[in-house]
Design an enzyme around this catalytic site. Structure first.
Site, short mmCIF file in Angstrom:
data_model
loop_
_atom_site.label_atom_id
_atom_site.label_comp_id
_atom_site.label_asym_id
_atom_site.label_seq_id
_atom_site.Cartn_x
_atom_site.Cartn_y
_atom_site.Cartn_z
N TRP A 103 -11.38 5.17 11.92
CA TRP A 103 -10.73 3.86 12.09
C TRP A 103 -10.81 3.38 13.53
CZ3 TRP A 103 -10.87 1.90 7.67
CH2 TRP A 103 -10.49 2.59 6.52
N ASP A 131 -2.88 0.91 16.38
CA ASP A 131 -3.07 0.87 14.94
C ASP A 131 -2.16 1.96 14.35
OD1 ASP A 131 -3.83 1.09 12.32
OD2 ASP A 131 -5.97 1.40 12.72
N LYS A 153 0.45 2.23 3.18
CA LYS A 153 0.61 3.67 3.37
C LYS A 153 2.08 4.06 3.52
CE LYS A 153 -4.07 3.97 4.73
NZ LYS A 153 -5.01 3.41 5.69
#
Ligand SMILES: *Cc1c(COP(=O)(O)O)cnc(C)c1O
Length: 361
Positions: free
Chosen positions: A101, A172, A196
């Site tokens: 990511w 993030d 999530k």
């Protein structure tokens, strides 16, 4: 009906009370004769949900007045682009590369403007740790410093907040937002896809320090500018109302479980249980991540062979433990144990792991 124990990495398990509340009022939201999904995003009923969701986020995360909540579509991946588009302001940004990511965010930044690696922990084709503060090669003139607080795929997590002086910290937090109390004031911008730890797919939470809004170029298309969301309470166009409603349900549950401090307690208990099992069965299970970087949210581990890993996943499924296969790019086993999973869920996984090691070791 039997619900399985769901270790999916995202979309991920939801707290049962959040789902039950949605079920109970699906057809008739609060006596209005329609579901919340059928309400106008500008009507009083949805507006109350919107306001409560923001109030709960503010309370549970301790968001100070200096910061503002934005709700944006396009997932965390859209933020990979929106962050540099809005915050670079002609300068270069620093990125810590610690996994897939982070690589993705870095790539997008380079499409938009200038970005450089402030750290990179890839070794032998994989990532097994996050950098230490001392390893960060910071540009004091950077537009911002970007890092991924939990590396969902590789099972690593920062257990400190990087010190970057006057350079705004951009994080993030898609896979560990609200896992414990957080000092939001330290951040220039935080983003997290909801699916999530705080809800379902379809909406991304962005928390931005208000002064950074001034950097947004007016030449950007409207929906790519943070200022559009900030000036319209994220209601400039039709917001995905149901994902916000589900976020509210999840946050109500977090509050009932003792808030962020309650989450930290259960998350630490779960992670300790799982890592203890890995360490105590070290001849069978192998944790590739260095101890200081172990994730509390997405622990990963390997078995002696890939065949045994396959068997582990399928045997676990037969016992109602699903979603344990590691990401296709990393292999192995990953147990995503986000907020919604309880200590008793991890207890069952650990009991299965001990049995499996005995039977197959
Ligand atoms: C899942 C994840 C993403 C991607 O999120 P999308 O909402 O699918 O775009 C980005 N970063 C991290 C850390 C993630 O865990």
């Amino acid at each position: 009906m039997t619900r399985v124990i769901n270790f999916n990495p995202g979309p991920a398990a939801l707290p049962l009370p959040a789902l039950e509340a949605a079920r109970d009022e699906l057809l008739d939201y609060q006596g209005t004769g329609m579901s919340i999904m059928e309400h106008s995003h500008r009507g009083a009923d949805y507006e109350a949900v919107h306001a409560e969701t923001k109030a709960l986020l503010t309370e549970l995360l301790g968001i100070p007045d200096t910061h503002q909540i934005l709700f944006i579509q396009g997932g965390a991946t859209m933020q990979f682009a929106m962050v540099p588009m809005n915050l670079l302001a002609g300068k270069s940004a620093d990125y810590a590369i610690t996994g897939t990511w982070a690589e993705g965010a870095f790539k997008e930044a380079k499409l938009v403007g200038q970005a450089r690696e402030a750290a990179n922990t890839k070794k032998d084709g994989s990532y097994t740790r996050v950098p230490t503060q001392a390893e960060l090669q910071l540009d004091p003139d950077a537009a911002y410093f970007h890092y991924t607080t939990n590396n969902t795929i590789y099972g690593t997590q920062y257990h400190y907040v990087p010190e970057t002086g006057n350079v705004p910290l951009v994080a993030d937090m898609s896979s560990d937002i609200l896992w414990k109390p957080m000092d939001i004031a330290k951040y220039g911008l935080i983003y997290a896809g909801a699916q999530k730890n705080i809800g379902i797919a379809g909406i991304t939470l962005v928390i931005i320090r208000k002064d950074l809004l001034e950097r947004s170029p007016k030449t950007l298309p409207k929906l790519l500018r943070y200022t559009t969301y900030a000036e319209n309470d994220s209601l400039q166009n039709t917001i995905p109302t149901f994902p916000i409603y589900m976020m509210r349900n999840v946050l109500r549950w977090v509050k009932s479980e003792g808030g962020a401090a309650g989450m930290e307690k259960r998350n630490r208990a779960k992670a300790e249980m799982l890592y203890r099992c890995i360490d105590e069965n070290a001849s069978f299970y192998r944790g590739p991540v260095e101890k200081d970087s172990r994730s509390t949210m997405t622990p990963v581990f390997r078995l002696p062979t890939e065949d045994l890993e396959k068997k582990f996943v399928s045997d676990a499924k037969k016992q109602g433990l699903v979603g344990l296969k590691g990401h296709r790019s990393a292999g192995g086993i990953r147990a995503s144990i986000y907020n919604a999973l309880g200590p008793s869920d991890v207890e069952k996984l650990v009991a299965f792991m001990v049995e499996f090691a005995k039977a197959n070791g």
